[in-house]
Enzyme design. Structure first.
Site, PDB file in Angstrom:
ATOM      1  N   ASP A  10       0.837  -1.202   0.000  1.00  0.00           N
ATOM      2  CA  ASP A  10       0.000   0.000   0.000  1.00  0.00           C
ATOM      3  C   ASP A  10       0.873   1.252   0.000  1.00  0.00           C
ATOM      4  O   ASP A  10       1.690   1.440   0.898  1.00  0.00           O
ATOM      5  CB  ASP A  10      -0.906   0.018   1.238  1.00  0.00           C
ATOM      6  CG  ASP A  10      -1.930  -1.109   1.199  1.00  0.00           C
ATOM      7  OD1 ASP A  10      -2.237  -1.577   0.094  1.00  0.00           O
ATOM      8  OD2 ASP A  10      -2.409  -1.502   2.274  1.00  0.00           O
ATOM      9  N   THR A  16      -4.117   2.027  -1.957  1.00  0.00           N
ATOM     10  CA  THR A  16      -5.360   1.559  -1.333  1.00  0.00           C
ATOM     11  C   THR A  16      -5.783   2.465  -0.177  1.00  0.00           C
ATOM     12  O   THR A  16      -6.837   2.235   0.416  1.00  0.00           O
ATOM     13  CB  THR A  16      -5.201   0.125  -0.790  1.00  0.00           C
ATOM     14  OG1 THR A  16      -3.970   0.069  -0.108  1.00  0.00           O
ATOM     15  CG2 THR A  16      -5.228  -0.904  -1.889  1.00  0.00           C
ATOM     16  N   LYS A  44      -1.355   4.942   7.825  1.00  0.00           N
ATOM     17  CA  LYS A  44      -0.558   4.324   6.755  1.00  0.00           C
ATOM     18  C   LYS A  44       0.532   3.428   7.314  1.00  0.00           C
ATOM     19  O   LYS A  44       1.312   3.857   8.180  1.00  0.00           O
ATOM     20  CB  LYS A  44       0.037   5.401   5.845  1.00  0.00           C
ATOM     21  CG  LYS A  44      -1.017   6.051   4.980  1.00  0.00           C
ATOM     22  CD  LYS A  44      -0.420   6.941   3.918  1.00  0.00           C
ATOM     23  CE  LYS A  44      -1.540   7.504   3.059  1.00  0.00           C
ATOM     24  NZ  LYS A  44      -1.072   8.538   2.153  1.00  0.00           N
ATOM     25  N   GLY A  45       0.572   2.199   6.832  1.00  0.00           N
ATOM     26  CA  GLY A  45       1.602   1.250   7.263  1.00  0.00           C
ATOM     27  C   GLY A  45       1.344   0.616   8.619  1.00  0.00           C
ATOM     28  O   GLY A  45       2.095  -0.237   9.066  1.00  0.00           O
ATOM     29  N   ARG A  48      -4.185  -3.280  11.219  1.00  0.00           N
ATOM     30  CA  ARG A  48      -5.623  -3.015  11.302  1.00  0.00           C
ATOM     31  C   ARG A  48      -6.071  -2.682  12.735  1.00  0.00           C
ATOM     32  O   ARG A  48      -6.772  -1.696  12.958  1.00  0.00           O
ATOM     33  CB  ARG A  48      -6.404  -4.220  10.793  1.00  0.00           C
ATOM     34  CG  ARG A  48      -7.860  -3.924  10.535  1.00  0.00           C
ATOM     35  CD  ARG A  48      -8.576  -5.163  10.035  1.00  0.00           C
ATOM     36  NE  ARG A  48      -7.861  -5.788   8.923  1.00  0.00           N
ATOM     37  CZ  ARG A  48      -8.029  -7.048   8.534  1.00  0.00           C
ATOM     38  NH1 ARG A  48      -8.910  -7.812   9.165  1.00  0.00           N
ATOM     39  NH2 ARG A  48      -7.343  -7.544   7.531  1.00  0.00           N
ATOM     40  N   ASN A 117      -4.670  -8.414   3.651  1.00  0.00           N
ATOM     41  CA  ASN A 117      -5.392  -8.543   2.382  1.00  0.00           C
ATOM     42  C   ASN A 117      -4.449  -8.518   1.183  1.00  0.00           C
ATOM     43  O   ASN A 117      -4.906  -8.389   0.040  1.00  0.00           O
ATOM     44  CB  ASN A 117      -6.395  -7.389   2.246  1.00  0.00           C
ATOM     45  CG  ASN A 117      -7.520  -7.494   3.275  1.00  0.00           C
ATOM     46  OD1 ASN A 117      -8.262  -8.471   3.282  1.00  0.00           O
ATOM     47  ND2 ASN A 117      -7.626  -6.511   4.154  1.00  0.00           N
ATOM     48  N   GLU A 168       9.538   1.701   0.590  1.00  0.00           N
ATOM     49  CA  GLU A 168       8.537   1.962   1.634  1.00  0.00           C
ATOM     50  C   GLU A 168       7.980   3.389   1.566  1.00  0.00           C
ATOM     51  O   GLU A 168       8.716   4.321   1.293  1.00  0.00           O
ATOM     52  CB  GLU A 168       9.205   1.800   3.019  1.00  0.00           C
ATOM     53  CG  GLU A 168       8.761   0.606   3.785  1.00  0.00           C
ATOM     54  CD  GLU A 168       7.304   0.612   4.251  1.00  0.00           C
ATOM     55  OE1 GLU A 168       6.841  -0.473   4.653  1.00  0.00           O
ATOM     56  OE2 GLU A 168       6.600   1.665   4.235  1.00  0.00           O
TER      57      GLU A 168
HETATM   58  P1  B16 Z   1      -5.283  -4.787   6.396  1.00  0.00           P
HETATM   59  P2  B16 Z   1       1.349  -1.809   3.797  1.00  0.00           P
HETATM   60  C1  B16 Z   1      -0.781  -1.487   5.401  1.00  0.00           C
HETATM   61  O1  B16 Z   1      -0.197  -1.985   4.225  1.00  0.00           O
HETATM   62  C2  B16 Z   1      -1.530  -0.194   5.157  1.00  0.00           C
HETATM   63  O2  B16 Z   1      -0.625   0.833   4.785  1.00  0.00           O
HETATM   64  C3  B16 Z   1      -2.261   0.221   6.403  1.00  0.00           C
HETATM   65  O3  B16 Z   1      -2.995   1.417   6.189  1.00  0.00           O
HETATM   66  C4  B16 Z   1      -3.220  -0.907   6.829  1.00  0.00           C
HETATM   67  O4  B16 Z   1      -3.882  -0.578   8.040  1.00  0.00           O
HETATM   68  C5  B16 Z   1      -2.403  -2.193   7.011  1.00  0.00           C
HETATM   69  O5  B16 Z   1      -1.722  -2.498   5.802  1.00  0.00           O
HETATM   70  C6  B16 Z   1      -3.266  -3.371   7.394  1.00  0.00           C
HETATM   71  O6  B16 Z   1      -4.114  -3.677   6.327  1.00  0.00           O
HETATM   72  O7  B16 Z   1      -6.406  -4.195   7.169  1.00  0.00           O
HETATM   73  O8  B16 Z   1      -5.570  -5.016   4.936  1.00  0.00           O
HETATM   74  O9  B16 Z   1      -4.681  -6.003   7.056  1.00  0.00           O
HETATM   75  O10 B16 Z   1       1.557  -0.341   3.577  1.00  0.00           O
HETATM   76  O11 B16 Z   1       2.209  -2.372   4.914  1.00  0.00           O
HETATM   77  O12 B16 Z   1       1.419  -2.607   2.515  1.00  0.00           O
HETATM   78 MG    MG Z   2       2.748   1.309   2.821  1.00  0.00          MG
END
Ligand code: B16
Ligand code: MG
Length: 214
Positions: A10, A16, A44-45, A48, A117, A168
């Site tokens: 993401d 996303t 971000k990052g 959940r 996801n 990143e």
């Molecule tokens: P999920 P990354 C992160 O992805 C997102 O940046 C972050 O906003 C989100 O809360 C997290 O994944 C968890 O995502 O709810 O789909 O498990 O940037 O590490 O690719």
């Molecule tokens: Mg990210």
């Protein structure tokens, strides 16, 4: 010498954040408070459950773990209604081209994402087969800035961390890469990601030559 590239998902390969935003905002509205795009930057990052904690902190709301899990599940269902409709044209500019260039130079490729996801998203984007290793939120116990997600990626690729570069967009992700003894290319603002070895605005600015000069 760089032998592998590890990509966050993401904010690096796909955007996303806007889908996360719509889903978190709907939840906040249901709970009776406003959630802004600026607030969304803080998620971000972040995992959940930690994202939900930040959201509840913004709304000044406390609740039991069981209720939190129910809300996180509901948010995820809403979020999944968007990502299950994603198309390959949502891949961010330059990402596919750069990955293909890396493959031509026999550089190994891994995913290192906090998202549970990630597999759904990679499949929808038709990118899964490009990756030699996929480490996502279902495979780690420690969140970034802990380097676990990237170290597991390097291990699965059988490449030493010092021969890996991480891409990143989140500050915690840059910290995680450096803590894992890897090089890091930040995607976004130099003000936020200044610790990275190089900061660019997107993968369209990246190429194999820049990788060799890190
Ligand atoms: P999920 P990354 C992160 O992805 C997102 O940046 C972050 O906003 C989100 O809360 C997290 O994944 C968890 O995502 O709810 O789909 O498990 O940037 O590490 O690719
Ligand atoms: Mg990210």
């Amino acid at each position: 010498m760089i032998k592998a590239c590890i990509f966050d998902l993401d904010g690096v390969i796909v955007d996303t954040a806007r889908y996360h935003f719509i889903a978190w905002k709907a939840l906040a509205e249901e709970l009776g408070f406003e959630f802004t795009e600026k607030d969304n930057e803080r998620l971000k990052g972040v995992s959940r459950m930690r994202s939900l904690d930040i959201l509840l902190e913004i709304g000044g709301i406390e609740m039991e773990q069981e209720k939190k899990e129910e809300l996180a599940t509901r948010k995820n269902e809403h979020y999944r209604s968007f990502i299950t409709q994603m198309k390959p044209d949502e891949i961010l500019p330059g990402a596919t081209e750069f990955i293909k260039e890396l493959k031509q130079h026999s550089i190994k490729i891994a995913l290192g994402s906090a998202s549970k996801n990630a597999m759904t998203i990679l499949d929808r984007l038709q990118l899964t087969d490009w990756f030699d290793a996929i480490i996502d939120g279902t495979k780690v116990s420690q969140a970034k800035p802990d380097p676990e997600v990237f170290l597991k990626g390097a291990e699965e690729l059988e490449i030493a961390p010092e021969n890996c570069v991480v891409f990143e967009d989140a500050e915690a992700g840059v910290e995680a890469a450096l803590a894992g003894n890897m090089k890091c290319v930040g995607i976004g603002s130099p003000q936020v990601l200044g610790q990275a070895n190089l900061v660019i605005s997107g993968l369209h600015e990246m190429n194999f030559e820049k990788l060799a000069n890190l």
